[in-house]
Design an enzyme around this catalytic site. Structure first.
Site, PDB file in Angstrom:
ATOM      1  N   CYS A 162      -3.158   5.351 -10.451  1.00 54.51           N
ATOM      2  CA  CYS A 162      -3.098   5.677  -8.996  1.00 54.51           C
ATOM      3  C   CYS A 162      -2.438   6.895  -8.894  1.00 54.51           C
ATOM      4  CB  CYS A 162      -2.352   4.557  -8.318  1.00 54.51           C
ATOM      5  SG  CYS A 162      -2.011   4.734  -6.564  1.00 54.51           S
ATOM      6  N   ASN A 163      -3.042   8.102  -8.203  1.00 57.78           N
ATOM      7  CA  ASN A 163      -2.631   9.321  -7.946  1.00 57.78           C
ATOM      8  C   ASN A 163      -1.427   9.134  -6.798  1.00 57.78           C
ATOM      9  OD1 ASN A 163      -4.285  11.914  -9.029  1.00 57.78           O
ATOM     10  ND2 ASN A 163      -5.518  10.030  -9.042  1.00 57.78           N
ATOM     11  N   THR A 164      -1.777   8.414  -5.646  1.00 58.58           N
ATOM     12  CA  THR A 164      -0.846   8.367  -4.599  1.00 58.58           C
ATOM     13  C   THR A 164       0.342   7.511  -5.060  1.00 58.58           C
ATOM     14  OG1 THR A 164      -2.695   7.751  -3.198  1.00 58.58           O
ATOM     15  CG2 THR A 164      -0.546   7.444  -2.349  1.00 58.58           C
ATOM     16  N   ALA A 165       0.481   6.723  -5.978  1.00 61.53           N
ATOM     17  CA  ALA A 165       1.796   6.029  -6.438  1.00 61.53           C
ATOM     18  C   ALA A 165       2.549   7.030  -7.215  1.00 61.53           C
ATOM     19  CB  ALA A 165       1.194   4.884  -7.424  1.00 61.53           C
ATOM     20  N   THR A 199      -6.299  10.882  -1.384  1.00 57.41           N
ATOM     21  CA  THR A 199      -5.798  10.051  -0.217  1.00 57.41           C
ATOM     22  C   THR A 199      -4.970  10.811   0.909  1.00 57.41           C
ATOM     23  OG1 THR A 199      -3.875   9.093  -1.162  1.00 57.41           O
ATOM     24  CG2 THR A 199      -5.899   7.823  -1.410  1.00 57.41           C
ATOM     25  N   ASP A 250       0.802  -1.208   0.075  1.00 59.19           N
ATOM     26  CA  ASP A 250       0.013   0.080  -0.007  1.00 59.19           C
ATOM     27  C   ASP A 250       0.972   1.331   0.013  1.00 59.19           C
ATOM     28  OD1 ASP A 250      -1.702   2.326   1.667  1.00 59.19           O
ATOM     29  OD2 ASP A 250      -2.885   0.854   0.725  1.00 59.19           O
ATOM     30  N   ARG A 251       0.471   2.097  -0.797  1.00 57.72           N
ATOM     31  CA  ARG A 251       1.374   3.198  -1.146  1.00 57.72           C
ATOM     32  C   ARG A 251       1.119   4.492   0.067  1.00 57.72           C
ATOM     33  NH1 ARG A 251      -0.541  -0.260  -3.556  1.00 57.72           N
ATOM     34  NH2 ARG A 251      -2.478   0.856  -4.246  1.00 57.72           N
ATOM     35  N   THR A 252      -0.287   4.702   0.428  1.00 64.48           N
ATOM     36  CA  THR A 252      -0.256   5.684   1.487  1.00 64.48           C
ATOM     37  C   THR A 252       0.252   5.039   2.873  1.00 64.48           C
ATOM     38  OG1 THR A 252      -2.670   6.229   0.466  1.00 64.48           O
ATOM     39  CG2 THR A 252      -2.137   6.458   2.978  1.00 64.48           C
ATOM     40  N   CYS A 263      -7.975  10.545  -6.802  1.00 65.61           N
ATOM     41  CA  CYS A 263      -7.701   9.390  -6.407  1.00 65.61           C
ATOM     42  C   CYS A 263      -8.625   8.335  -7.465  1.00 65.61           C
ATOM     43  CB  CYS A 263      -8.439   9.093  -4.927  1.00 65.61           C
ATOM     44  SG  CYS A 263      -8.210   7.242  -4.589  1.00 65.61           S
ATOM     45  N   LYS A 313     -12.527   0.349  -1.987  1.00 64.94           N
ATOM     46  CA  LYS A 313     -11.436  -0.500  -1.917  1.00 64.94           C
ATOM     47  C   LYS A 313     -12.154  -1.970  -1.456  1.00 64.94           C
ATOM     48  CE  LYS A 313      -7.142   1.930  -2.302  1.00 64.94           C
ATOM     49  NZ  LYS A 313      -6.661   1.067  -3.476  1.00 64.94           N
TER      50      LYS A 313
END
Length: 239
Positions: free
Chosen positions: A85-88, A129, A49-51, A198, A169
């Site tokens: 995926c924005n967070t990535a 996120t 998980d990136r976050t 996101c 999710k």
């Protein structure tokens, strides 16, 4: 323009990856199979998980896995790599420097789209996120393009994380009233447009048509799909 092949570094998350592919197909002006983009997809759901890692560096680091996946896409013949995926994109620069083909940056393309398509834009709201917000990805990009970036209040951030992780999710029913309240709060905070930053929020947009007939809602996934189609040498379907 020569046709290019799109490599999708996916699985982050799986539902968003499938939806991105669906968007690319539906947004392409095609009357036969050959009018579509060729895509190589690595739907690697086991990526950490990136976050979690952004907020706590003692958690498993997704970067080595994503670099390896990007290299696999390049070796398989991709001309461009995208991460739906924005967070990535916290890891964007480190992944990009490890491959020899360009990555399309969803953060930059989304902010550019907002600037070019929102009249007299001064404030851009970001729904994303906690990892994306903490990393400052959109804040930094907004500064680059000369506009203010507005992030949700703490209460709205917690509500948004609940929607992303415990509803979308988790494959559970989305509390759409909870989500639209967050959108309303952002608009009341003076945002000229609000980014769905996101890809799980893009899935909500698809299911509930939040952005239908609204130019002030910018779906980052749609922006990424649009840019991918153009760069890969195909035509956009008229909206």
């Amino acid at each position: 323009m020569a046709e290019k092949t799109l490599g999708i570094l996916g699985g982050i998350g799986p539902l968003a990856t499938v939806y991105f592919m669906d968007l690319v197909v539906k947004m392409t002006d095609a009357v036969k199979d050959q009018d579509h983009i060729s895509m190589i997809v690595l739907n690697h759901a086991a990526i950490p998980d990136r976050t979690e890692f952004i907020l706590d560096n003692s958690k498993p680091n997704p970067l080595p896995v994503m670099i390896d996946d990007a290299k696999k896409l390049q070796a398989a013949g991709a001309d461009y790599v995208v991460m739906p995926c924005n967070t990535a994109h916290y890891f964007y620069e480190q992944i990009q420097k490890n491959i020899d083909i360009p990555m399309i940056n969803i953060i930059e393309e989304t902010v550019k789209y907002a600037v070019n398509h929102t009249r007299n834009i001064k404030k851009l709201g970001i729904l994303a996120t906690k990892g994306t917000i903490t990393a400052g990805a959109y804040q930094n990009m907004c500064r680059k393009y000369g506009i203010d970036c507005v992030i949700p209040s703490l209460a709205d951030e917690q509500s948004l994380m609940n929607i992303i992780y415990n509803q979308v999710k988790a494959g559970k029913e989305v509390n759409i009233g909870e989500f639209t309240k967050i959108l309303t709060d952002m608009k009341e905070d003076g945002c000229d447009a609000v980014v769905l930053g996101c890809t799980e929020l893009s899935v909500i947009n698809k299911d509930f048509e939040i952005g239908k007939n609204r130019t002030d809602i910018i779906d980052s996934m749609e922006v990424l799909a649009r840019e991918s189609i153009i760069l890969c040498g195909k035509k956009l379907r008229e909206e």
